[in-house]
Design a protein around this motif. Structure first.
Motif, PDB file in Angstrom:
ATOM      1  N   VAL A  94       0.840  -1.197   0.000  1.00  0.00           N
ATOM      2  CA  VAL A  94       0.000   0.000   0.000  1.00  0.00           C
ATOM      3  C   VAL A  94       0.874   1.244   0.000  1.00  0.00           C
ATOM      4  CG1 VAL A  94      -1.754   1.298   1.264  1.00  0.00           C
ATOM      5  CG2 VAL A  94      -1.852  -1.202   1.198  1.00  0.00           C
ATOM      6  N   ASP A  95       0.612   2.167  -0.929  1.00  0.00           N
ATOM      7  CA  ASP A  95       1.299   3.457  -0.953  1.00  0.00           C
ATOM      8  C   ASP A  95       0.607   4.390   0.031  1.00  0.00           C
ATOM      9  OD1 ASP A  95       3.206   2.873  -2.901  1.00  0.00           O
ATOM     10  OD2 ASP A  95       1.718   3.134  -4.484  1.00  0.00           O
ATOM     11  N   GLY A  96       1.366   4.975   0.933  1.00  0.00           N
ATOM     12  CA  GLY A  96       0.769   5.879   1.906  1.00  0.00           C
ATOM     13  C   GLY A  96       1.636   5.979   3.141  1.00  0.00           C
ATOM     14  N   GLU A  97       1.017   6.314   4.258  1.00  0.00           N
ATOM     15  CA  GLU A  97       1.712   6.388   5.542  1.00  0.00           C
ATOM     16  C   GLU A  97       0.730   6.017   6.633  1.00  0.00           C
ATOM     17  OE1 GLU A  97       3.050  10.322   6.387  1.00  0.00           O
ATOM     18  OE2 GLU A  97       1.178  11.247   5.765  1.00  0.00           O
ATOM     19  N   ASN A  98       1.256   5.642   7.796  1.00  0.00           N
ATOM     20  CA  ASN A  98       0.340   5.250   8.855  1.00  0.00           C
ATOM     21  C   ASN A  98      -0.131   6.465   9.644  1.00  0.00           C
ATOM     22  OD1 ASN A  98       2.272   5.794  10.969  1.00  0.00           O
ATOM     23  ND2 ASN A  98       3.249   3.843  10.485  1.00  0.00           N
ATOM     24  N   LEU A  99      -1.216   6.262  10.381  1.00  0.00           N
ATOM     25  CA  LEU A  99      -1.833   7.361  11.125  1.00  0.00           C
ATOM     26  C   LEU A  99      -0.906   7.915  12.195  1.00  0.00           C
ATOM     27  CD1 LEU A  99      -4.312   9.106  11.685  1.00  0.00           C
ATOM     28  CD2 LEU A  99      -5.242   7.252  13.085  1.00  0.00           C
ATOM     29  N   ARG A 100      -0.039   7.078  12.753  1.00  0.00           N
ATOM     30  CA  ARG A 100       0.910   7.563  13.762  1.00  0.00           C
ATOM     31  C   ARG A 100       1.816   8.636  13.177  1.00  0.00           C
ATOM     32  NH1 ARG A 100       0.412   8.166  18.259  1.00  0.00           N
ATOM     33  NH2 ARG A 100       0.137   5.970  18.859  1.00  0.00           N
ATOM     34  N   ALA A 101       2.311   8.413  11.963  1.00  0.00           N
ATOM     35  CA  ALA A 101       3.187   9.407  11.330  1.00  0.00           C
ATOM     36  C   ALA A 101       2.434  10.710  11.094  1.00  0.00           C
ATOM     37  CB  ALA A 101       3.731   8.856  10.016  1.00  0.00           C
ATOM     38  N   VAL A 102       1.159  10.621  10.706  1.00  0.00           N
ATOM     39  CA  VAL A 102       0.357  11.825  10.478  1.00  0.00           C
ATOM     40  C   VAL A 102       0.173  12.598  11.775  1.00  0.00           C
ATOM     41  CG1 VAL A 102      -1.906  12.668   9.752  1.00  0.00           C
ATOM     42  CG2 VAL A 102      -0.820  10.805   8.502  1.00  0.00           C
ATOM     43  N   LEU A 103      -0.131  11.887  12.867  1.00  0.00           N
ATOM     44  CA  LEU A 103      -0.345  12.569  14.147  1.00  0.00           C
ATOM     45  C   LEU A 103       0.958  13.171  14.678  1.00  0.00           C
ATOM     46  CD1 LEU A 103      -2.779  10.022  15.846  1.00  0.00           C
ATOM     47  CD2 LEU A 103      -3.334  12.282  14.927  1.00  0.00           C
ATOM     48  N   ARG A 104       2.071  12.506  14.450  1.00  0.00           N
ATOM     49  CA  ARG A 104       3.343  13.074  14.899  1.00  0.00           C
ATOM     50  C   ARG A 104       3.665  14.349  14.133  1.00  0.00           C
ATOM     51  NH1 ARG A 104       7.206   7.703  15.622  1.00  0.00           N
ATOM     52  NH2 ARG A 104       6.593   7.241  17.756  1.00  0.00           N
ATOM     53  N   ARG A 105       3.251  14.422  12.879  1.00  0.00           N
ATOM     54  CA  ARG A 105       3.534  15.603  12.078  1.00  0.00           C
ATOM     55  C   ARG A 105       2.538  16.727  12.344  1.00  0.00           C
ATOM     56  NH1 ARG A 105       2.918  13.429   7.406  1.00  0.00           N
ATOM     57  NH2 ARG A 105       0.799  14.208   7.075  1.00  0.00           N
ATOM     58  N   ASP A 106       1.252  16.389  12.427  1.00  0.00           N
ATOM     59  CA  ASP A 106       0.201  17.405  12.499  1.00  0.00           C
ATOM     60  C   ASP A 106      -0.295  17.668  13.912  1.00  0.00           C
ATOM     61  OD1 ASP A 106       0.456  17.449   9.779  1.00  0.00           O
ATOM     62  OD2 ASP A 106      -1.285  16.161   9.402  1.00  0.00           O
ATOM     63  N   GLY A 107      -0.012  16.782  14.847  1.00  0.00           N
ATOM     64  CA  GLY A 107      -0.475  16.982  16.221  1.00  0.00           C
ATOM     65  C   GLY A 107      -1.891  16.472  16.426  1.00  0.00           C
ATOM     66  N   SER A 108      -2.846  17.012  15.727  1.00  0.00           N
ATOM     67  CA  SER A 108      -4.239  16.564  15.776  1.00  0.00           C
ATOM     68  C   SER A 108      -4.847  16.798  14.397  1.00  0.00           C
ATOM     69  CB  SER A 108      -5.028  17.316  16.857  1.00  0.00           C
ATOM     70  OG  SER A 108      -5.077  18.708  16.571  1.00  0.00           O
ATOM     71  N   LEU A 109      -6.013  16.218  14.179  1.00  0.00           N
ATOM     72  CA  LEU A 109      -6.686  16.332  12.894  1.00  0.00           C
ATOM     73  C   LEU A 109      -7.957  17.155  13.037  1.00  0.00           C
ATOM     74  CD1 LEU A 109      -6.455  12.613  11.676  1.00  0.00           C
ATOM     75  CD2 LEU A 109      -4.747  14.433  11.474  1.00  0.00           C
ATOM     76  N   ALA A 110      -8.394  17.751  11.945  1.00  0.00           N
ATOM     77  CA  ALA A 110      -9.694  18.412  11.937  1.00  0.00           C
ATOM     78  C   ALA A 110     -10.763  17.366  12.250  1.00  0.00           C
ATOM     79  CB  ALA A 110      -9.957  19.059  10.574  1.00  0.00           C
ATOM     80  N   PRO A 111     -11.794  17.720  13.032  1.00  0.00           N
ATOM     81  CA  PRO A 111     -12.808  16.728  13.402  1.00  0.00           C
ATOM     82  C   PRO A 111     -13.412  16.004  12.207  1.00  0.00           C
ATOM     83  CG  PRO A 111     -13.066  18.700  14.741  1.00  0.00           C
ATOM     84  CD  PRO A 111     -12.022  19.017  13.704  1.00  0.00           C
ATOM     85  N   THR A 112     -13.654  16.712  11.092  1.00  0.00           N
ATOM     86  CA  THR A 112     -14.243  16.059   9.920  1.00  0.00           C
ATOM     87  C   THR A 112     -13.318  14.973   9.380  1.00  0.00           C
ATOM     88  OG1 THR A 112     -15.386  18.101   9.339  1.00  0.00           O
ATOM     89  CG2 THR A 112     -15.168  16.446   7.615  1.00  0.00           C
ATOM     90  N   ARG A 113     -12.031  15.273   9.317  1.00  0.00           N
ATOM     91  CA  ARG A 113     -11.078  14.290   8.809  1.00  0.00           C
ATOM     92  C   ARG A 113     -10.938  13.118   9.780  1.00  0.00           C
ATOM     93  NH1 ARG A 113      -4.541  15.120   7.839  1.00  0.00           N
ATOM     94  NH2 ARG A 113      -4.245  13.285   6.509  1.00  0.00           N
ATOM     95  N   ALA A 114     -10.931  13.404  11.069  1.00  0.00           N
ATOM     96  CA  ALA A 114     -10.806  12.343  12.069  1.00  0.00           C
ATOM     97  C   ALA A 114     -11.975  11.366  11.968  1.00  0.00           C
ATOM     98  CB  ALA A 114     -10.732  12.952  13.464  1.00  0.00           C
ATOM     99  N   VAL A 115     -13.185  11.898  11.849  1.00  0.00           N
ATOM    100  CA  VAL A 115     -14.366  11.031  11.774  1.00  0.00           C
ATOM    101  C   VAL A 115     -14.343  10.198  10.493  1.00  0.00           C
ATOM    102  CG1 VAL A 115     -16.885  11.035  11.554  1.00  0.00           C
ATOM    103  CG2 VAL A 115     -15.772  12.491  13.247  1.00  0.00           C
ATOM    104  N   ALA A 116     -13.916  10.781   9.384  1.00  0.00           N
ATOM    105  CA  ALA A 116     -13.864  10.046   8.118  1.00  0.00           C
ATOM    106  C   ALA A 116     -12.931   8.844   8.222  1.00  0.00           C
ATOM    107  CB  ALA A 116     -13.422  10.977   6.992  1.00  0.00           C
ATOM    108  N   ILE A 117     -11.803   9.002   8.901  1.00  0.00           N
ATOM    109  CA  ILE A 117     -10.871   7.882   9.077  1.00  0.00           C
ATOM    110  C   ILE A 117     -11.463   6.829   9.996  1.00  0.00           C
ATOM    111  CG2 ILE A 117      -8.618   7.251  10.024  1.00  0.00           C
ATOM    112  CD1 ILE A 117      -7.610  10.014   9.087  1.00  0.00           C
TER     113      ILE A 117
END
Length: 490
Positions: A94-117
């Protein structure tokens, strides 16, 4: 053999090219399957655990559990078994990255994006629970995100069937402590409620950038999970609607029976919380604030150019650092425009005939009048010849000449493809014609041709549904997905 020593070596039919990550039971490599000519994610059991029957059983169960799940958000299993005394599992790369890497980079996600995941992971878990399986290791490291945040759940290495014998030794905790439900600390019965608790922890972390019960020791984490309530996410992040406080409180209930009845019920409650609405105890009745509109939510925000995980991160990744376009999972299907009214069909025939009859009658009347006038003049040679005037009635809308439709040439399959039926062909030998025809029918049903979109088609061969990303390529539309399926629609 150390995991780095295998890079560049041959393992059965697999050429091992790189190390992707390390999990609790084995190492994941990027490898090339020389028999099937494809890049895969290859997981091998750790060398020091190869002779442990307990770990061997967990490894085999990961293969069996994930392979029989046809849910699009579970990473597909190609093959599994044993080569030269080493257990392996062959998975889609799978091409992409895991959610841990995203959270380490961004800190938190917008609620809409968090719910979609969370919704996508909930769908994968719902399929597993329906099959009697509990994942038991839900955490950001095991959630992969492709382009447009298409989520995949990976690593069923400690998946637990409710009918299986417990495989954990007494006093041994499996999974990450920060996401473990309180009942796991007491070696209590594992159930889908265990995954519901962990998925709620992931939702909390996506909204706030931290776990519900931060702790530096296992004992502190156990005490916090059992004795303390998690803080309200709205109090940590002011952009989070207060309705999420209720969702988190129920999802992290100490008693499993007090949590949501399913992972999809948790996801539905989170979707309502985006509008600051709260579901009742059964997640069926909606209590909405009167000042909150109930309009359709926009698709989640897409964050392009995702970076690679930090170098110190060593959990399983199953992905390539290069981001590639992936299905726009959240884009709604385009509406098929209504067909314009056809001109010159059966409805216009009576009008045309009537107009023609009127013209003939007027011509006859004019000719008769000419004869009468000629007779009454007495043959006066000074009277000039009279030319009858014919009046033609033209029906509005028919004044313009009718356009002749231009014949179009039907496209054919690309070179090397195998045509199954009119308008559809397959591009790989592992793709079946019945599934190709199902893909064609679903693509034509969901919108205009020649447009990129993602569909979900049912395979009459495997009895499962698969996500297919369809993209125009010249005169054909290429749909890729499923278990490495390739279908051409033209």
């Amino acid at each position: 053999m150390a995991e780095t020593d295998r890079v560049g070596s041959q393992f059965g039919p697999y050429r091992i090219d790189d190390v992707l990550g390390r999990g609790g039971m084995g190492v994941v490599y990027r490898a090339f399957d020389t028999e099937r000519d494809r890049v895969v994610a290859l997981k091998l059991l750790n060398a020091d655990l190869a002779n442990d029957p307990t770990y061997q059983e967990r490894f085999r169960r990961e293969s069996r559990a994930a392979a029989r799940l046809g849910e699009p958000h579970v990473v597909p299993i190609h093959d599994w078994g044993e080569i030269d005394g080493v257990l392996f599992i062959d998975m889609r790369f799978v091409d992409g990255e895991n959610l841990r890497a995203v959270l380490r980079r961004d800190g938190s996600l917008a609620p809409t994006r968090a719910v979609a995941i969370i919704e996508q992971v909930a769908a994968a878990l719902e399929a597993a629970h329906h099959d009697g399986l509990v994942h038991r290791d839900i955490k950001p490291e095991n959630i992969l995100l492709g382009a447009n945040d298409f989520a995949y759940l990976v690593d069923f290495g400690i998946a637990h069937a409710e009918t299986d014998t417990q495989l954990t030794q007494v006093g041994t905790a499996i999974g990450s402590v920060a996401y473990m439900a309180p009942e796991l600390f007491d070696s209590d019965t594992v159930s889908p409620a265990t995954d519901i608790y962990a998925l709620t922890c992931v939702l909390f972390e996506c909204l706030t950038g931290r776990v519900p019960h931060p702790a530096t020791t296992i004992s502190a984490a156990v005490k916090a999970a059992v004795l303390n309530d998690a803080p309200n996410p709205s109090a940590i992040n002011g952009e989070v609607p207060q309705a999420f406080d209720v969702v988190i409180r129920r999802g992290l209930a100490t008693e499993p029976a007090q949590r949501y009845p399913s992972t999809t019920a948790l996801a539905e409650a989170a979707r309502l919380a985006l509008r600051d609405e709260v579901a009742d105890a059964d997640a069926t009745t909606v209590i909405a604030r009167p000042d909150v509109p109930t309009t359709m939510l926009a698709p989640p925000t897409i964050v392009p150019g995702a970076a690679d995980p930090p170098a110190e991160y060593a959990a399983p990744q199953y992905f390539s650092p290069t981001r590639q376009p992936a299905p726009q999972y959240y884009a709604p299907y385009p509406t098929i425009p209504p067909e314009p009214p056809r001109r010159g069909g059966r409805g216009a025939l009576p009008v045309v005939l009537g107009a023609a009859i009127a013209v003939v009658l007027l011509a006859l009347v004019g000719l008769g009048a000419y004869w009468l006038l000629s007779g009454s003049s007495g043959g006066d040679s000074t009277a000039g010849p009279t030319t009858p005037t014919v009046t033609q009635t033209i029906t509005p809308g028919d004044a313009a000449p009718q356009s002749t439709p231009t014949a179009t040439t039907q496209a054919g399959p690309p070179p090397g493809a195998t045509e199954c039926a009119p308008g559809v062909a397959i591009g790989t030998s592992i793709t079946s014609c019945p599934f190709a025809q199902a893909v064609r029918d679903e693509y034509l049903r969901t919108g205009p041709t020649g447009q990129a979109r993602t569909i979900v088609a049912y395979s009459p061969v495997t009895g499962s549904s698969y996500s297919m990303a369809c993209t125009p390529e010249g005169s054909v539309v290429a749909c890729r997905g499923g278990n490495d399926a390739l279908v051409y629609v033209y």
